[in-house]
Design an enzyme around this catalytic site. Structure first.
Site, PDB file in Angstrom:
ATOM      1  N   GLN A 112       0.832  -1.201   0.000  1.00  0.00           N
ATOM      2  CA  GLN A 112       0.000   0.000   0.000  1.00  0.00           C
ATOM      3  C   GLN A 112       0.871   1.256   0.000  1.00  0.00           C
ATOM      4  OE1 GLN A 112      -3.680  -0.735   2.770  1.00  0.00           O
ATOM      5  NE2 GLN A 112      -1.994  -1.965   3.565  1.00  0.00           N
ATOM      6  N   HIS A 130      -1.163   1.518  -4.574  1.00  0.00           N
ATOM      7  CA  HIS A 130      -1.514   2.939  -4.647  1.00  0.00           C
ATOM      8  C   HIS A 130      -0.554   3.738  -5.525  1.00  0.00           C
ATOM      9  CE1 HIS A 130      -3.532   2.160  -0.519  1.00  0.00           C
ATOM     10  NE2 HIS A 130      -4.348   1.879  -1.516  1.00  0.00           N
ATOM     11  N   CYS A 192       2.047  18.436 -23.504  1.00  0.00           N
ATOM     12  CA  CYS A 192       0.740  18.994 -23.894  1.00  0.00           C
ATOM     13  C   CYS A 192       0.286  20.171 -23.052  1.00  0.00           C
ATOM     14  CB  CYS A 192      -0.322  17.896 -23.876  1.00  0.00           C
ATOM     15  SG  CYS A 192      -0.833  17.416 -22.192  1.00  0.00           S
ATOM     16  N   SER A 230       0.428  -2.636   8.636  1.00  0.00           N
ATOM     17  CA  SER A 230      -0.749  -1.927   8.142  1.00  0.00           C
ATOM     18  C   SER A 230      -1.861  -1.990   9.177  1.00  0.00           C
ATOM     19  CB  SER A 230      -1.255  -2.529   6.830  1.00  0.00           C
ATOM     20  OG  SER A 230      -2.446  -1.883   6.411  1.00  0.00           O
TER      21      SER A 230
END
Length: 290
Positions: A112, A130, A192, A230
């Site tokens: 993560q 992520h 761009c 986590s």
């Protein structure tokens, strides 16, 4: 959904580590890592004692795309904090995970984290759920570029910018005075002129479906799931724990502090990750082949 197994949080650390060691020795274990694995590399976590979510709510995707002022705030703070991420190096926990993977005990790594430290430790195929802060994406033409290149451009655009040691957060974001933010100049896409965004999943943004499906496939192919560092506070990671538990696969959690997945864990231990994982890797490397 079947009732989750009783949590193993009350087991003595030695017994819990022995059980995790046996789990790994059986091979086919998918590892899911969170911010707690990177704290020993100097990167603060989100929800622990020093976690940034105790101080503020991170910027959402909707804020970022909807407001030039919000983007200026994001890039000013991120520019100030980027070097703390860029200088971070893998710690003993990352190296132990890679050793277990090279030894064939860990079949895949899902992280993560957005700090790139699993890649730096040699786990090149770690799935970065992520994304990664070291990549930049144009929201217009969808081209990607390196954060190092953007960092040089932002330095050139903001040569008078000085950050005097502001507190840093887990995503490289820094707490800055409003005056510094207001004067910051943001770079556009070279190709761009479009809006540049770090190639990470913001709050309020969905993880790309093919990436999620790949992670589910890895869990389906695994014999067990091992969660490292986590809190599983968000569904992004918790869904894989629930998925493994529904399939009857063992779930082990090593994390300092309670997690949202504790009720699904067959074994749970709260010890520092670096030394714990190193001890496990050393024990398994010394064990005779099964």
């Amino acid at each position: 959904m079947p009732e989750p197994p009783a949590a193993g949080a009350s087991e003595p650390p030695d017994a819990a580590l022995g059980e995790i060691g046996r789990l790994l020795a059986g091979r086919g274990v998918v590892v899911l890592t969170g911010a707690g694995l990177s704290t020993e590399s100097g990167i603060p976590d989100y929800r622990g004692p020093t976690g940034s979510l105790r101080r503020r709510t991170p910027m959402t995707y909707q804020e970022f795309v909807g407001s030039a002022q919000a983007r200026r705030r994001y890039w000013a703070r991120s520019h100030a904090g980027w070097q703390s991420i860029a200088r971070a190096r893998p710690n003993a926990g990352h190296r132990a995970v890679e050793e277990l993977r090279r030894g064939g005990l860990v079949s895949a790594v899902i992280t993560q984290n957005v700090d790139g430290l699993h890649r730096a430790a040699g786990t090149l195929d770690a799935v970065e759920l992520h994304g990664g802060l070291d990549r930049v994406l144009c929201l217009g033409c969808r081209r990607t570029s390196t954060r190092a290149d953007l960092d040089r451009r932002l330095h050139a655009l903001n040569d008078a910018f000085r950050d005097e040691g502001s507190p840093k957060n887990a995503d490289g974001d820094a707490e800055l005075p409003d005056a510094l933010v207001a004067a910051f100049r943001v770079a556009a896409c070279r190709a761009c002129g479009g809006i540049l965004k770090p190639d990470v999943v913001f709050f309020g943004e969905n993880v790309p479906k093919p990436r999620v499906r790949h992670c589910f496939d890895l869990v389906d192919e695994a014999r067990a799931l091992l969660v490292l560092g986590s809190s599983l506070a968000v569904m992004s990671g918790l869904r894989f724990v629930r998925h493994a538990a529904r399939a009857g696969k063992p779930v082990a959690i090593v994390n300092q502090g309670e997690t949202r997945g504790d009720a699904y864990a067959t074994v749970r231990v709260g010890l520092p990750l670096g030394r714990t994982l190193t001890a496990l890797a050393d024990r398994l490397a010394a064990a005779p082949p099964a």
